[in-house]
Design an enzyme around this catalytic site. Structure first.
Site, PDB file in Angstrom:
ATOM      1  N   ARG A   1       0.859  -1.190   0.000  1.00 26.68           N
ATOM      2  CA  ARG A   1       0.000   0.000   0.000  1.00 26.68           C
ATOM      3  C   ARG A   1       0.895   1.241   0.000  1.00 26.68           C
ATOM      4  O   ARG A   1       1.913   1.296   0.709  1.00 26.68           O
ATOM      5  CB  ARG A   1      -0.890   0.037   1.235  1.00 26.68           C
ATOM      6  CG  ARG A   1      -2.169  -0.764   1.095  1.00 26.68           C
ATOM      7  CD  ARG A   1      -3.153  -0.142   0.097  1.00 26.68           C
ATOM      8  NE  ARG A   1      -4.353  -0.926  -0.084  1.00 26.68           N
ATOM      9  CZ  ARG A   1      -4.522  -1.923  -0.959  1.00 26.68           C
ATOM     10  NH1 ARG A   1      -3.536  -2.256  -1.773  1.00 26.68           N
ATOM     11  NH2 ARG A   1      -5.667  -2.563  -1.053  1.00 26.68           N
TER      12      ARG A   1
ATOM     13  N   GLU B   1      -3.799   8.021  -5.412  1.00 26.06           N
ATOM     14  CA  GLU B   1      -3.807   7.233  -6.653  1.00 26.06           C
ATOM     15  C   GLU B   1      -4.874   7.730  -7.615  1.00 26.06           C
ATOM     16  O   GLU B   1      -6.015   7.921  -7.203  1.00 26.06           O
ATOM     17  CB  GLU B   1      -4.007   5.755  -6.324  1.00 26.06           C
ATOM     18  CG  GLU B   1      -2.832   5.210  -5.535  1.00 26.06           C
ATOM     19  CD  GLU B   1      -2.807   3.682  -5.455  1.00 26.06           C
ATOM     20  OE1 GLU B   1      -3.848   3.058  -5.695  1.00 26.06           O
ATOM     21  OE2 GLU B   1      -1.742   3.140  -5.145  1.00 26.06           O
TER      22      GLU B   1
ATOM     23  N   HIS C   1      -0.121   0.614 -10.016  1.00 27.41           N
ATOM     24  CA  HIS C   1      -0.952  -0.189  -9.094  1.00 27.41           C
ATOM     25  C   HIS C   1      -1.743  -1.258  -9.853  1.00 27.41           C
ATOM     26  O   HIS C   1      -2.976  -1.285  -9.813  1.00 27.41           O
ATOM     27  CB  HIS C   1      -1.910   0.680  -8.267  1.00 27.41           C
ATOM     28  CG  HIS C   1      -2.498  -0.080  -7.102  1.00 27.41           C
ATOM     29  ND1 HIS C   1      -3.054   0.526  -6.008  1.00 27.41           N
ATOM     30  CD2 HIS C   1      -2.603  -1.431  -6.865  1.00 27.41           C
ATOM     31  CE1 HIS C   1      -3.500  -0.387  -5.152  1.00 27.41           C
ATOM     32  NE2 HIS C   1      -3.223  -1.593  -5.663  1.00 27.41           N
TER      33      HIS C   1
HETATM   34  N1  LIG Z   1      -0.510  -3.815  -5.403  1.00 23.64           N
HETATM   35  C1  LIG Z   1      -1.574  -4.585  -5.496  1.00 23.64           C
HETATM   36  O1  LIG Z   1      -2.196  -4.689  -6.561  1.00 23.64           O
HETATM   37  C2  LIG Z   1      -2.028  -5.395  -4.305  1.00 23.64           C
HETATM   38  C3  LIG Z   1      -2.905  -6.475  -4.509  1.00 23.64           C
HETATM   39  C4  LIG Z   1      -3.280  -7.253  -3.407  1.00 23.64           C
HETATM   40  C5  LIG Z   1      -2.813  -6.944  -2.136  1.00 23.64           C
HETATM   41  N2  LIG Z   1      -1.989  -5.863  -1.972  1.00 23.64           N
HETATM   42  C6  LIG Z   1      -1.500  -5.527  -0.627  1.00 23.64           C
HETATM   43  O2  LIG Z   1      -0.643  -6.568  -0.178  1.00 23.64           O
HETATM   44  C7  LIG Z   1      -0.755  -6.634   1.259  1.00 23.64           C
HETATM   45  C8  LIG Z   1      -0.341  -8.015   1.721  1.00 23.64           C
HETATM   46  O3  LIG Z   1      -1.292  -8.979   1.254  1.00 23.64           O
HETATM   47  P1  LIG Z   1      -1.304 -10.478   1.816  1.00 23.64           P
HETATM   48  O4  LIG Z   1      -2.356 -11.197   1.070  1.00 23.64           O
HETATM   49  O5  LIG Z   1       0.070 -11.037   1.842  1.00 23.64           O
HETATM   50  O6  LIG Z   1      -1.800 -10.210   3.307  1.00 23.64           O
HETATM   51  P2  LIG Z   1      -1.644 -11.187   4.561  1.00 23.64           P
HETATM   52  O7  LIG Z   1      -2.624 -10.692   5.552  1.00 23.64           O
HETATM   53  O8  LIG Z   1      -1.695 -12.605   4.125  1.00 23.64           O
HETATM   54  O9  LIG Z   1      -0.149 -10.884   5.063  1.00 23.64           O
HETATM   55  C9  LIG Z   1       0.238  -9.701   5.686  1.00 23.64           C
HETATM   56  C10 LIG Z   1       1.383 -10.042   6.627  1.00 23.64           C
HETATM   57  O10 LIG Z   1       1.882  -8.803   7.167  1.00 23.64           O
HETATM   58  C11 LIG Z   1       2.160  -9.032   8.539  1.00 23.64           C
HETATM   59  N3  LIG Z   1       2.213  -7.756   9.272  1.00 23.64           N
HETATM   60  C12 LIG Z   1       1.198  -7.082   9.848  1.00 23.64           C
HETATM   61  N4  LIG Z   1       1.661  -5.960  10.445  1.00 23.64           N
HETATM   62  C13 LIG Z   1       3.012  -5.954  10.222  1.00 23.64           C
HETATM   63  C14 LIG Z   1       4.049  -5.065  10.593  1.00 23.64           C
HETATM   64  N5  LIG Z   1       3.812  -3.972  11.319  1.00 23.64           N
HETATM   65  N6  LIG Z   1       5.316  -5.359  10.199  1.00 23.64           N
HETATM   66  C15 LIG Z   1       5.578  -6.474   9.466  1.00 23.64           C
HETATM   67  N7  LIG Z   1       4.625  -7.368   9.105  1.00 23.64           N
HETATM   68  C16 LIG Z   1       3.363  -7.096   9.469  1.00 23.64           C
HETATM   69  C17 LIG Z   1       1.042  -9.955   9.001  1.00 23.64           C
HETATM   70  O11 LIG Z   1       1.391 -10.631  10.199  1.00 23.64           O
HETATM   71  C18 LIG Z   1       0.929 -10.902   7.817  1.00 23.64           C
HETATM   72  O12 LIG Z   1       1.775 -12.018   7.959  1.00 23.64           O
HETATM   73  C19 LIG Z   1      -2.235  -6.314   1.520  1.00 23.64           C
HETATM   74  O13 LIG Z   1      -2.421  -5.705   2.769  1.00 23.64           O
HETATM   75  C20 LIG Z   1      -2.631  -5.411   0.387  1.00 23.64           C
HETATM   76  O14 LIG Z   1      -2.754  -4.089   0.834  1.00 23.64           O
HETATM   77  C21 LIG Z   1      -1.588  -5.096  -3.018  1.00 23.64           C
END
Ligand SMILES: NC(=O)c1ccc[n+]([C@@H]2O[C@H](COP(=O)([O-])OP(=O)(O)OC[C@H]3O[C@@H](n4cnc5c(N)ncnc54)[C@H](O)[C@@H]3O)[C@@H](O)[C@H]2O)c1
Length: 334
Positions: free
Chosen positions: A243, A272, A291
């Protein structure tokens, strides 16, 4: 009889013909808008009669949610749900769900692409190619120095679905890993054969840092700022496909120009799309993508079908999946 109503506040699909046909066949009243940047009043006016709201990027803050008197279910179109105040929804008795299991390989592929493109200086190579054909001789100087990826240390911030997939994909490159994830379970550490470290350790010792944690306004907003860039190696690469607001893009641009870090691969922005005069977009050390890490033909249909399946479940009185809130009792784990 008044029909039950579904509203989509904003969407990225080319059209919603499939949804329109499907809701027609269910005899559901359906309306859709493009209200991503609309005022709260405009948004509320569009959704106030909806039993189910599907939201992509529009912001559902406490003030907006408090005005929802008919809504039972909010579906966040995607994985991250930082634009929906789930605590406020819980207090209002509204269930919020997300779609956590779509586009995971796509985002991981985009992160790996940005890592390799930065490491191999892809955009500078393209520039070198153009200079070379114009000069009639190879012009390699702008590309130097390039370092091998093999043997380098990749720091993964957040080893969830996407971070874990990046971990597995990068194993073929012969890199080492550091992982910062304060919430990682013992089982998951065992599964990956890793121990976690502090963000400070990860920043000081990684050659590449890739961000895969969620945006949590109190915790990860501008988690990467001046201080963190100073901790990183001068040769380091930062990749963010999570994000936009996790990274301060103004200070990232300054750190790149000052040579405090070497390269950045960025897919997400605090605003965005970003304004054309965002300095980072004009920084030769940054590769900026629009994005679309989530994008593929497969994932585009997967999310539409998964959202429709949750709506069907709700309408048929079945329990919906991936609940982020427990109405009236605050957010659930997950
Ligand atoms: N660019 C894009 O098109 C796109 C698409 C999908 C998701 N995303 C982003 O990717 C992110 C991750 O997705 P995911 O499916 O892996 O989520 P997920 O919930 O499976 O994994 C997130 C991980 O981050 C960890 N976490 C939480 N707070 C933290 C911190 N302060 N420091 C370090 N780690 C921390 C959690 O424990 C978890 O293991 C989502 O939150 C979303 O915003 C972006």
């Amino acid at each position: 009889m008044i029909k039950r109503k579904v509203v989509i506040t904003d969407y990225i699909e080319p059209d919603l013909d499939w949804e329109t046909r499907t809701f027609d066949s269910y005899d559901i009243d359906f309306a859709h808008y493009q209200l991503k940047n609309a005022s709260r009043e405009e948004l509320l006016d569009a959704v106030k009669d909806a039993e189910i709201i599907v939201v992509n990027m529009a912001r559902f803050d406490e003030a907006l949610i408090s005005g929802l008197n008919k809504t039972q279910l909010i579906i966040r179109h995607g994985i991250g749900y930082d634009n929906v105040d789930i605590d406020a929804a819980a207090r209002k008795g509204i269930t919020v769900i997300n779609i956590p299991d779509y586009c995971v390989p796509e985002v991981a592929e985009q992160a790996v692409m940005l890592i390799v493109a930065c490491q191999r200086k892809l955009t500078t190579q393209l520039h070198s190619m153009q200079c070379s054909t114009e000069a009639g001789k190879w012009v390699f100087e702008p590309v130097y120095p390039v370092y091998q990826l093999q043997g380098k240390t990749v720091g993964i911030v957040g080893l969830g679905r996407i971070g874990g997939t990046v971990f597995r994909m990068l194993q073929g490159f012969g890199v080492k890993f550091l992982v910062c994830d304060p919430y990682l379970s013992k089982e998951r550490k065992k599964e990956y054969g890793i121990e976690t470290c502090s963000l400070e350790d990860l920043l000081q010792n990684s050659d590449i840092v890739t961000i895969h944690c969620p945006l949590k306004w109190e915790e990860t907003y501008h988690m990467f700022d001046t201080l963190q860039f100073k901790m990183m190696k001068k040769t380091a690469i930062l990749v963010n496909t999570a994000r936009g607001a996790i990274v301060n893009l103004e200070t990232l641009d300054q750190a790149l120009r000052a040579g405090e870090i070497a390269q950045a691969g960025i897919d997400v922005y605090e605003v965005e799309p970003p304004s054309a005069d965002l300095p980072l977009l004009h920084n030769e050390r940054a590769i900026c993508t629009p994005h679309l890490s989530w994008l593929s033909e497969e994932s585009g249909w997967t999310i539409r079908e998964k959202i429709m399946e949750q709506i069907r479940r709700y309408m048929d009185g079945e329990t919906v999946q991936n609940i982020l809130t427990v109405p009236n009792t605050g957010p659930a784990a997950g």
